[in-house]
Design a protein around this motif. Structure first.
Motif, mmCIF file in Angstrom:
data_model
loop_
_atom_site.group_PDB
_atom_site.id
_atom_site.type_symbol
_atom_site.label_atom_id
_atom_site.label_comp_id
_atom_site.label_asym_id
_atom_site.label_seq_id
_atom_site.Cartn_x
_atom_site.Cartn_y
_atom_site.Cartn_z
ATOM 1 N N PHE A 240 1.035 -0.862 -0.372
ATOM 2 C CA PHE A 240 0.164 0.644 0.236
ATOM 3 C C PHE A 240 0.681 1.199 -0.377
ATOM 4 C CE2 PHE A 240 -3.591 -2.522 2.357
ATOM 5 C CZ PHE A 240 -3.914 -3.197 0.812
ATOM 6 N N SER A 241 2.051 1.329 0.581
ATOM 7 C CA SER A 241 3.109 2.693 0.447
ATOM 8 C C SER A 241 3.808 2.626 -0.681
ATOM 9 C CB SER A 241 3.902 1.894 1.800
ATOM 10 O OG SER A 241 4.465 0.654 1.155
ATOM 11 N N GLY A 242 3.849 1.800 -2.261
ATOM 12 C CA GLY A 242 4.122 2.043 -3.239
ATOM 13 C C GLY A 242 5.118 0.935 -3.321
ATOM 14 N N ARG A 243 5.376 -0.274 -2.649
ATOM 15 C CA ARG A 243 6.493 -1.004 -2.601
ATOM 16 C C ARG A 243 6.405 -1.738 -4.042
ATOM 17 N NH1 ARG A 243 7.870 1.917 1.354
ATOM 18 N NH2 ARG A 243 10.032 0.994 2.030
ATOM 19 N N LEU A 244 6.857 -2.253 -5.092
ATOM 20 C CA LEU A 244 6.596 -3.307 -5.878
ATOM 21 C C LEU A 244 6.746 -4.929 -5.223
ATOM 22 C CD1 LEU A 244 8.255 -1.801 -9.197
ATOM 23 C CD2 LEU A 244 6.187 -1.490 -8.883
ATOM 24 N N PRO A 245 5.539 -5.685 -5.606
ATOM 25 C CA PRO A 245 5.960 -6.753 -5.181
ATOM 26 C C PRO A 245 7.003 -7.759 -4.773
ATOM 27 C CG PRO A 245 4.062 -6.950 -6.558
ATOM 28 C CD PRO A 245 4.756 -5.605 -6.633
ATOM 29 N N GLY A 246 8.928 -7.281 -6.667
ATOM 30 C CA GLY A 246 9.823 -7.789 -6.184
ATOM 31 C C GLY A 246 10.687 -7.228 -5.414
ATOM 32 N N ASP A 247 10.000 -5.784 -4.593
ATOM 33 C CA ASP A 247 10.649 -5.600 -3.852
ATOM 34 C C ASP A 247 10.492 -6.372 -2.172
ATOM 35 O OD1 ASP A 247 11.855 -3.520 -6.072
ATOM 36 O OD2 ASP A 247 10.730 -2.211 -5.852
ATOM 37 N N LEU A 248 9.983 -6.405 -2.102
ATOM 38 C CA LEU A 248 9.172 -7.068 -0.415
ATOM 39 C C LEU A 248 10.008 -7.586 0.170
ATOM 40 C CD1 LEU A 248 5.558 -7.554 -1.129
ATOM 41 C CD2 LEU A 248 6.270 -5.557 -0.863
ATOM 42 N N THR A 249 11.408 -8.499 -0.287
ATOM 43 C CA THR A 249 12.074 -9.453 0.065
ATOM 44 C C THR A 249 12.784 -8.311 0.658
ATOM 45 O OG1 THR A 249 10.978 -10.824 -1.287
ATOM 46 C CG2 THR A 249 13.396 -11.386 0.208
ATOM 47 N N VAL A 250 13.408 -7.785 -0.051
ATOM 48 C CA VAL A 250 14.126 -6.400 0.746
ATOM 49 C C VAL A 250 13.529 -5.759 1.634
ATOM 50 C CG1 VAL A 250 16.002 -4.046 0.002
ATOM 51 C CG2 VAL A 250 15.671 -6.536 -1.664
ATOM 52 N N ALA A 251 12.766 -5.600 1.308
ATOM 53 C CA ALA A 251 12.088 -4.388 2.621
ATOM 54 C C ALA A 251 11.885 -5.081 3.904
ATOM 55 C CB ALA A 251 10.840 -3.779 1.425
ATOM 56 N N LEU A 252 11.497 -5.819 3.922
ATOM 57 C CA LEU A 252 11.366 -6.875 4.570
ATOM 58 C C LEU A 252 12.094 -7.522 5.580
ATOM 59 C CD1 LEU A 252 8.475 -8.967 3.859
ATOM 60 C CD2 LEU A 252 8.175 -7.910 5.257
ATOM 61 N N ARG A 253 13.501 -6.746 5.539
ATOM 62 C CA ARG A 253 14.650 -7.487 5.809
ATOM 63 C C ARG A 253 14.981 -6.039 6.362
ATOM 64 N NH1 ARG A 253 17.853 -12.076 1.977
ATOM 65 N NH2 ARG A 253 16.568 -13.644 2.035
ATOM 66 N N ASP A 254 14.848 -4.729 6.198
ATOM 67 C CA ASP A 254 15.502 -3.673 6.640
ATOM 68 C C ASP A 254 14.552 -2.937 7.347
ATOM 69 O OD1 ASP A 254 16.181 -1.535 6.697
ATOM 70 O OD2 ASP A 254 16.517 -0.819 4.440
ATOM 71 N N PRO A 255 14.917 -2.847 8.620
ATOM 72 C CA PRO A 255 13.771 -1.978 9.787
ATOM 73 C C PRO A 255 13.718 -1.209 9.562
ATOM 74 C CG PRO A 255 16.124 -2.820 10.905
ATOM 75 C CD PRO A 255 15.798 -2.994 9.810
ATOM 76 N N ASN A 256 14.622 0.041 8.875
ATOM 77 C CA ASN A 256 14.489 1.125 8.171
ATOM 78 C C ASN A 256 12.711 1.966 7.212
ATOM 79 O OD1 ASN A 256 16.491 1.948 9.940
ATOM 80 N ND2 ASN A 256 18.359 1.241 8.762
ATOM 81 N N GLN A 257 13.149 0.255 6.004
ATOM 82 C CA GLN A 257 12.193 1.033 6.030
ATOM 83 C C GLN A 257 10.443 0.534 6.532
ATOM 84 O OE1 GLN A 257 12.659 -0.856 1.823
ATOM 85 N NE2 GLN A 257 14.715 -1.036 1.794
ATOM 86 N N ILE A 258 10.372 0.050 7.414
ATOM 87 C CA ILE A 258 8.585 -0.576 7.924
ATOM 88 C C ILE A 258 8.867 -0.498 9.033
ATOM 89 C CG2 ILE A 258 9.280 -2.911 6.189
ATOM 90 C CD1 ILE A 258 10.152 -4.814 9.053
ATOM 91 N N VAL A 259 9.716 0.582 9.903
ATOM 92 C CA VAL A 259 9.520 0.383 11.198
ATOM 93 C C VAL A 259 8.380 1.368 11.314
ATOM 94 C CG1 VAL A 259 11.080 2.260 11.315
ATOM 95 C CG2 VAL A 259 10.415 1.080 13.487
ATOM 96 N N ASN A 260 7.750 2.527 10.622
ATOM 97 C CA ASN A 260 7.016 3.288 10.583
ATOM 98 C C ASN A 260 5.332 2.636 10.323
ATOM 99 O OD1 ASN A 260 8.629 5.352 11.970
ATOM 100 N ND2 ASN A 260 9.320 6.180 9.615
ATOM 101 N N LEU A 261 5.520 1.631 9.352
ATOM 102 C CA LEU A 261 4.654 0.744 9.322
ATOM 103 C C LEU A 261 3.638 -0.331 10.401
ATOM 104 C CD1 LEU A 261 6.001 -0.580 5.912
ATOM 105 C CD2 LEU A 261 4.104 1.661 6.428
ATOM 106 N N LEU A 262 4.508 0.016 11.544
ATOM 107 C CA LEU A 262 4.304 -1.137 11.897
ATOM 108 C C LEU A 262 3.638 -0.303 13.536
ATOM 109 C CD1 LEU A 262 8.125 -3.160 12.796
ATOM 110 C CD2 LEU A 262 5.696 -3.544 11.858
ATOM 111 N N PRO A 263 2.628 -0.815 14.106
ATOM 112 C CA PRO A 263 1.768 0.114 14.949
ATOM 113 C C PRO A 263 2.722 0.484 16.523
ATOM 114 C CG PRO A 263 0.051 -1.948 14.366
ATOM 115 C CD PRO A 263 1.497 -1.383 13.798
ATOM 116 N N GLU A 264 2.499 0.962 17.325
ATOM 117 C CA GLU A 264 3.176 0.980 18.355
ATOM 118 C C GLU A 264 2.360 0.810 19.700
ATOM 119 O OE1 GLU A 264 3.286 4.846 21.347
ATOM 120 O OE2 GLU A 264 5.095 5.391 19.447
#
Length: 275
Positions: A240-264
């Motif tokens: 939903f944030s605009g990542r392409l399906p092929g980029d998900l594996t890399v994003a899921l390994r990078d906390p900087n890319q997902i930290v703001n997507l996680l609820p506090e």
């Protein structure tokens, strides 16, 4: 990865530890970091016995980061042992997944010499570690926030270090890594101690401890945040944030890319004024 010398050799010697510690003094504060190789089998077994649980595959038991106020002696330290000592040593918070028993059994075989310490525990190594005040007065709950705008200034970075304390691949089912990163500027510093835990197809957690120090006024702020969400929900959020399906594996390994997507799920704020 190979090492020279016997695998059960005690490491490091005090002299080696001193040589491996780098420090920077800024306006009455001494900031230190030590980075050494992965602990060997002797120290690993000793640490496991003291903790009462097996340690992660990659344990940097001699690494540390510290902040010391030289005039008062106040000192805050981050190290692997104390972080792991905050891991739940019961099955109360153990993730209930299909392969958890298999993982526990494999760890028991890895530590056959210390089977007596193998028992149910949070094998994701989730910890609420915020560092230890080893000398001086403790933090108190306080309202003052970290001044983000001041940290955005293009001030010169006088000292920078990144230190890994432990890492586990969770038997090839994800990752749990705890590391500290710090940067020192002329009038202030920021330390981030982050745990990133990703259990594939189950859960993603990020636990951040930020230490802000105002050198001119002797003020220290400790900001602690817990964030987490289901693995599939994070994948959807990335799409939903605009990542392409092929980029998900890399994003899921990078906390900087997902930290703001996680609820506090938890946030605490503590302040400290040094003389």
């Amino acid at each position: 990865m190979s090492f020279n010398g016997p695998v059960d050799e005690n490491f490091p010697t005090p002299a080696a530890a001193d040589k491996s510690t780098v420090s920077h003094v800024q306006k009455g504060f001494k900031i230190s970091a030590r980075k050494l190789p992965i602990s060997k089998s002797g120290p690993i077994d000793e640490m496991s016995k003291k903790l009462g649980i097996p340690v992660p595959e990659m344990i940097f038991g001699d690494n540390m980061v510290s902040i010391e106020h030289m005039a008062s002696g106040w000192r805050l330290e981050f190290n692997a042992f104390d972080a792991l000592d905050r891991v739940d040593k019961t099955d109360k918070n153990m993730l209930k997944v299909a392969y958890s028993q298999e993982w526990s059994s494999s760890r028991e075989k890895t530590h056959e010499g210390i089977k007596e310490v193998v028992k149910p525990f949070d094998w994701s190594y989730t910890t609420d570690y915020k560092g230890n005040v080893t000398k001086g007065k403790p933090f108190e709950v306080g309202p003052e926030l970290i001044p983000i705008e001041l940290l955005k200034r293009p001030d010169p970075i006088l000292f920078f270090e990144e230190v890994v304390l432990f890492e586990s691949e969770l038997d090839d089912n994800g990752i749990s890594i705890l590391s500290c990163k710090l940067r020192v500027m002329p009038d202030r510093m920021l330390l981030l101690c982050r745990q990133f835990m990703r259990l594939d197809n189950v859960l993603i957690r990020i636990r951040d401890t930020r230490i802000y120090v105002d050198f001119n006024h002797g003020k220290v702020i400790r900001d602690y945040t817990e964030r987490e969400d289901g693995f599939d929900k994070v994948k959807k959020s990335l799409l939903f944030s605009g990542r392409l399906p092929g980029d998900l594996t890399v994003a899921l390994r990078d906390p900087n890319q997902i930290v703001n997507l996680l609820p506090e799920v938890k946030h605490t704020l503590e302040n400290l004024a040094l003389p």
